[in-house]
Design an enzyme around this catalytic site. Structure first.
Site, PDB file in Angstrom:
ATOM      1  N   LYS A  33       3.237  11.648 -11.394  1.00  0.00           N
ATOM      2  CA  LYS A  33       2.419  10.774 -12.234  1.00  0.00           C
ATOM      3  C   LYS A  33       3.177   9.478 -12.462  1.00  0.00           C
ATOM      4  O   LYS A  33       4.263   9.493 -13.035  1.00  0.00           O
ATOM      5  CB  LYS A  33       2.100  11.459 -13.568  1.00  0.00           C
ATOM      6  CG  LYS A  33       0.875  12.362 -13.442  1.00  0.00           C
ATOM      7  CD  LYS A  33       0.593  13.235 -14.633  1.00  0.00           C
ATOM      8  CE  LYS A  33       0.447  12.590 -15.956  1.00  0.00           C
ATOM      9  NZ  LYS A  33      -0.126  13.518 -16.979  1.00  0.00           N
ATOM     10  N   HIS A  58       0.988  11.926 -28.939  1.00  0.00           N
ATOM     11  CA  HIS A  58       0.621  10.574 -28.492  1.00  0.00           C
ATOM     12  C   HIS A  58       0.105   9.731 -29.647  1.00  0.00           C
ATOM     13  O   HIS A  58       0.397   8.537 -29.742  1.00  0.00           O
ATOM     14  CB  HIS A  58      -0.451  10.637 -27.394  1.00  0.00           C
ATOM     15  CG  HIS A  58       0.116  10.926 -26.039  1.00  0.00           C
ATOM     16  ND1 HIS A  58      -0.582  11.643 -25.083  1.00  0.00           N
ATOM     17  CD2 HIS A  58       1.304  10.612 -25.475  1.00  0.00           C
ATOM     18  CE1 HIS A  58       0.168  11.749 -23.999  1.00  0.00           C
ATOM     19  NE2 HIS A  58       1.314  11.132 -24.201  1.00  0.00           N
ATOM     20  N   ARG A 111       0.812  -1.234   0.000  1.00  0.00           N
ATOM     21  CA  ARG A 111       0.000   0.000   0.000  1.00  0.00           C
ATOM     22  C   ARG A 111       0.838   1.274   0.000  1.00  0.00           C
ATOM     23  O   ARG A 111       0.392   2.324   0.442  1.00  0.00           O
ATOM     24  CB  ARG A 111      -0.970   0.037   1.188  1.00  0.00           C
ATOM     25  CG  ARG A 111      -1.967  -1.088   1.172  1.00  0.00           C
ATOM     26  CD  ARG A 111      -3.109  -0.835   2.128  1.00  0.00           C
ATOM     27  NE  ARG A 111      -3.997  -1.977   2.123  1.00  0.00           N
ATOM     28  CZ  ARG A 111      -3.800  -3.083   2.842  1.00  0.00           C
ATOM     29  NH1 ARG A 111      -2.736  -3.164   3.624  1.00  0.00           N
ATOM     30  NH2 ARG A 111      -4.641  -4.071   2.761  1.00  0.00           N
ATOM     31  N   HIS A 135       1.090  17.121 -27.239  1.00  0.00           N
ATOM     32  CA  HIS A 135       0.879  15.729 -26.845  1.00  0.00           C
ATOM     33  C   HIS A 135      -0.360  15.095 -27.459  1.00  0.00           C
ATOM     34  O   HIS A 135      -0.433  13.877 -27.581  1.00  0.00           O
ATOM     35  CB  HIS A 135       0.808  15.618 -25.323  1.00  0.00           C
ATOM     36  CG  HIS A 135       2.169  15.662 -24.667  1.00  0.00           C
ATOM     37  ND1 HIS A 135       3.008  16.747 -24.790  1.00  0.00           N
ATOM     38  CD2 HIS A 135       2.842  14.750 -23.916  1.00  0.00           C
ATOM     39  CE1 HIS A 135       4.131  16.504 -24.111  1.00  0.00           C
ATOM     40  NE2 HIS A 135       4.051  15.293 -23.576  1.00  0.00           N
ATOM     41  N   GLU A 164      10.351  18.066 -24.641  1.00  0.00           N
ATOM     42  CA  GLU A 164       9.665  18.588 -23.446  1.00  0.00           C
ATOM     43  C   GLU A 164      10.208  19.970 -23.064  1.00  0.00           C
ATOM     44  O   GLU A 164       9.474  20.832 -22.581  1.00  0.00           O
ATOM     45  CB  GLU A 164       9.795  17.624 -22.261  1.00  0.00           C
ATOM     46  CG  GLU A 164       9.342  16.182 -22.523  1.00  0.00           C
ATOM     47  CD  GLU A 164       7.830  15.996 -22.650  1.00  0.00           C
ATOM     48  OE1 GLU A 164       7.073  16.996 -22.594  1.00  0.00           O
ATOM     49  OE2 GLU A 164       7.400  14.828 -22.823  1.00  0.00           O
ATOM     50  N   ASN A 215       0.084  19.447 -21.863  1.00  0.00           N
ATOM     51  CA  ASN A 215      -0.290  18.574 -22.980  1.00  0.00           C
ATOM     52  C   ASN A 215      -0.081  19.198 -24.349  1.00  0.00           C
ATOM     53  O   ASN A 215      -0.389  18.569 -25.364  1.00  0.00           O
ATOM     54  CB  ASN A 215      -1.749  18.123 -22.841  1.00  0.00           C
ATOM     55  CG  ASN A 215      -1.867  17.045 -21.787  1.00  0.00           C
ATOM     56  OD1 ASN A 215      -0.978  16.222 -21.648  1.00  0.00           O
ATOM     57  ND2 ASN A 215      -2.941  17.081 -21.026  1.00  0.00           N
ATOM     58  N   GLU A 268      -3.908  17.156 -11.700  1.00  0.00           N
ATOM     59  CA  GLU A 268      -4.243  17.509 -13.073  1.00  0.00           C
ATOM     60  C   GLU A 268      -5.743  17.767 -13.268  1.00  0.00           C
ATOM     61  O   GLU A 268      -6.364  17.242 -14.193  1.00  0.00           O
ATOM     62  CB  GLU A 268      -3.771  16.393 -14.021  1.00  0.00           C
ATOM     63  CG  GLU A 268      -3.412  16.929 -15.400  1.00  0.00           C
ATOM     64  CD  GLU A 268      -2.777  15.879 -16.301  1.00  0.00           C
ATOM     65  OE1 GLU A 268      -1.645  15.492 -15.997  1.00  0.00           O
ATOM     66  OE2 GLU A 268      -3.391  15.487 -17.284  1.00  0.00           O
ATOM     67  N   ARG A 280      -2.599  22.214 -14.962  1.00  0.00           N
ATOM     68  CA  ARG A 280      -1.548  21.289 -15.419  1.00  0.00           C
ATOM     69  C   ARG A 280      -1.806  20.774 -16.838  1.00  0.00           C
ATOM     70  O   ARG A 280      -0.903  20.254 -17.490  1.00  0.00           O
ATOM     71  CB  ARG A 280      -1.441  20.129 -14.421  1.00  0.00           C
ATOM     72  CG  ARG A 280      -0.104  19.430 -14.446  1.00  0.00           C
ATOM     73  CD  ARG A 280       0.106  18.628 -13.162  1.00  0.00           C
ATOM     74  NE  ARG A 280       0.969  17.488 -13.392  1.00  0.00           N
ATOM     75  CZ  ARG A 280       1.341  16.644 -12.434  1.00  0.00           C
ATOM     76  NH1 ARG A 280       0.906  16.810 -11.199  1.00  0.00           N
ATOM     77  NH2 ARG A 280       2.120  15.637 -12.709  1.00  0.00           N
ATOM     78  N   HIS A 289       8.907   9.049 -27.184  1.00  0.00           N
ATOM     79  CA  HIS A 289       7.958  10.038 -26.673  1.00  0.00           C
ATOM     80  C   HIS A 289       8.328  11.479 -27.044  1.00  0.00           C
ATOM     81  O   HIS A 289       7.538  12.214 -27.634  1.00  0.00           O
ATOM     82  CB  HIS A 289       7.815   9.887 -25.161  1.00  0.00           C
ATOM     83  CG  HIS A 289       6.845  10.844 -24.558  1.00  0.00           C
ATOM     84  ND1 HIS A 289       5.485  10.703 -24.699  1.00  0.00           N
ATOM     85  CD2 HIS A 289       7.035  11.992 -23.854  1.00  0.00           C
ATOM     86  CE1 HIS A 289       4.883  11.716 -24.097  1.00  0.00           C
ATOM     87  NE2 HIS A 289       5.796  12.508 -23.573  1.00  0.00           N
ATOM     88  N   LYS A 349       7.788  22.890 -13.815  1.00  0.00           N
ATOM     89  CA  LYS A 349       6.998  21.684 -13.533  1.00  0.00           C
ATOM     90  C   LYS A 349       6.642  21.620 -12.051  1.00  0.00           C
ATOM     91  O   LYS A 349       5.531  21.240 -11.676  1.00  0.00           O
ATOM     92  CB  LYS A 349       7.779  20.433 -13.958  1.00  0.00           C
ATOM     93  CG  LYS A 349       7.049  19.111 -13.696  1.00  0.00           C
ATOM     94  CD  LYS A 349       6.310  18.587 -14.898  1.00  0.00           C
ATOM     95  CE  LYS A 349       5.413  17.399 -14.612  1.00  0.00           C
ATOM     96  NZ  LYS A 349       5.831  16.156 -15.243  1.00  0.00           N
TER      97      LYS A 349
END
Ligand code: NAD
Ligand code: ZN
Length: 370
Positions: free
Chosen positions: A145, A254, A123, A250, A187, A247, A239, A243, A267, A229
């Site tokens: 993330k 993506h 956990r 992206h 990025e 994207n 997000e 935030r 990426h 960031k």
């Protein structure tokens, strides 16, 4: 030596990002300072292990940490539930208990996977990010993330799980293949366009120095990206709002990454192309003028990106975009520039516009044959 410390402010989940060079000698004391338990598991991949694993293990053992390591093959395909399951098994068999911590030593693939392991093992056990690629240092190691991929979509199974600290050693970049520097620049340029015209100016003036790994130029840019960031994460950890600006590039990126089966483009490379395409959309929609468009595209074109543009299937990319998890009720949301340093979330971009922007972007990279 640590040159910079940037803080992610999140109440009791706050943490520092340390940026420097030749930092190994102070890693273990920093772990102690952050109350990291004695039992450690280092997760890394087969490219990073021969370079950085043994010195780290030796150093940690010297400081009386009980540390084991798990090395997995490199590559995006390792970000899977199957791989996570195998790692859990290894940790349970080795008797790794609740009072232990996970160290992610590698690029974004290792960071995301190790983060997922740390978030769920017993956990949740403490996580330390030790990013070794430019992309991971300026982006993926910060913000919490963590995820694995599912056959039906990238990053579909995961959590928001912040590390105890991020340890960014610039020296790691010296062993990085040139292609991965290009990927990290995806990025980095993104941060300039979405948030910081000053960073964009810096990149225009110094991109060649960054490509040749000039220490001062890299440190400045890396620090600025980490600050941006960190700031976005502090404002919007999960997000739910601001935030989303991350994207930019992206939505198209993506889709291109997936259309090339994650092999043709990695990426950051896909993000570079995505930013060109999305700038063309912004131009076509009248959100930016030709001058801003040409500045953004001009900077991206100075990054030596090489891929087989003829092999990318534009129709497949467009079809994939309509299934993206970030579309709301089938309406695709785009983050588009309105000037250098500012973006706007936009809906209702029509399909023909997406198609023509993609075609013109890929055309820039097609090798002329006579
Ligand atoms: N969590 C986030 O916020 C976030 C943000 C952006 C990207 N990502 C994820 O990050 C991943 C991409 O990360 P990446 O670009 O770092 O890829 P990666 O982890 O696959 O690393 C790229 C390659 O470089 C090798 N490598 C790593 N460090 C090295 C070094 N110092 N010297 C030599 N080789 C080295 C790796 O073995 C690999 O082959 C994707 O899965 C993407 O989804 C996550
Ligand atoms: Zn990205």
């Amino acid at each position: 030596m640590i040159h910079r410390q940037i803080d992610v402010a999140l109440g009791e989940r706050s943490y520092p990002i340390y940026v420097g060079n030749d930092m190994t000698a102070t890693f273990a004391p920093t772990c102690r300072q952050h109350g990291i338990p004695d039992r450690l598991v280092v997760l890394t991949d087969g490219n990073v292990a021969p370079l950085y694993l043994q010195p780290l293990l030796k150093h940690l053992r010297h400081f009386k940490f009980d540390v084991t390591s798990i090395t997995i093959p490199p590559g995006e395909r390792q970000k899977s539930l199957q791989r996570a399951h195998a790692i859990f098994t290894g940790m349970l068999e080795a008797g790794v208990g609740r009072r232990s911590a996970v160290i992610a030593l590698g690029g974004g693939v290792i960071g995301d996977l190790a983060g997922f392991i740390a978030a769920t093992y017993h956990r949740g056990v403490p996580l330390i990010q030790v990013p070794t690629t430019l992309l991971a240092q300026v982006d993926s190691s910060i913000g919490g993330k963590v995820a694995v991929n599912h056959p039906l979509g990238k990053n579909m199974i995961g959590a928001f799980y912040q590390p105890k600290f991020v340890w960014t050693d610039m020296e790691c970049l010296r062993t990085l293949p040139a292609r991965e520097i290009v990927s990290g620049l995806g990025e980095i340029i993104k941060y300039g366009v979405i948030l910081d015209a000053g960073l964009f100016d810096d990149l225009e003036a110094n991109i060649d120095r960054i490509l040749s790994l000039d220490r001062e130029a890299i440190l400045r840019v890396q620090t600025r990206c980490a600050e941006l960031k960190a700031d976005l994460t502090s404002q919007d950890e999960k997000e739910a709002g601001i935030r989303i600006v991350l994207n930019y590039g992206h939505t198209v990126g993506h889709a291109l990454e997936a259309a090339g089966n994650y092999r043709l483009l990695n990426h950051g490379e896909a993000v570079l192309l995505g930013m060109i395409a999305e700038s063309s959309i912004a131009l076509a929609m009248g959100m930016i003028g030709r001058d801003v468009h040409d500045r953004i595209v001009g900077l991206i074109r100075r990054v030596p990106l090489k891929f087989r543009a003829n092999a990318l299937d534009v129709s497949k990319a467009i079809a994939l975009m309509s299934h993206d998890k970030k579309s709301i009720a089938g309406r695709k949301r785009f983050v588009l520039p309105i000037r250098v340093g500012e973006v706007q979330v936009t809906e209702g971009v029509d399909r023909s516009m997406i198609r023509s922007s993609l075609l013109s972007t890929l055309n820039l990279y097609k090798t002329k044959s006579r």
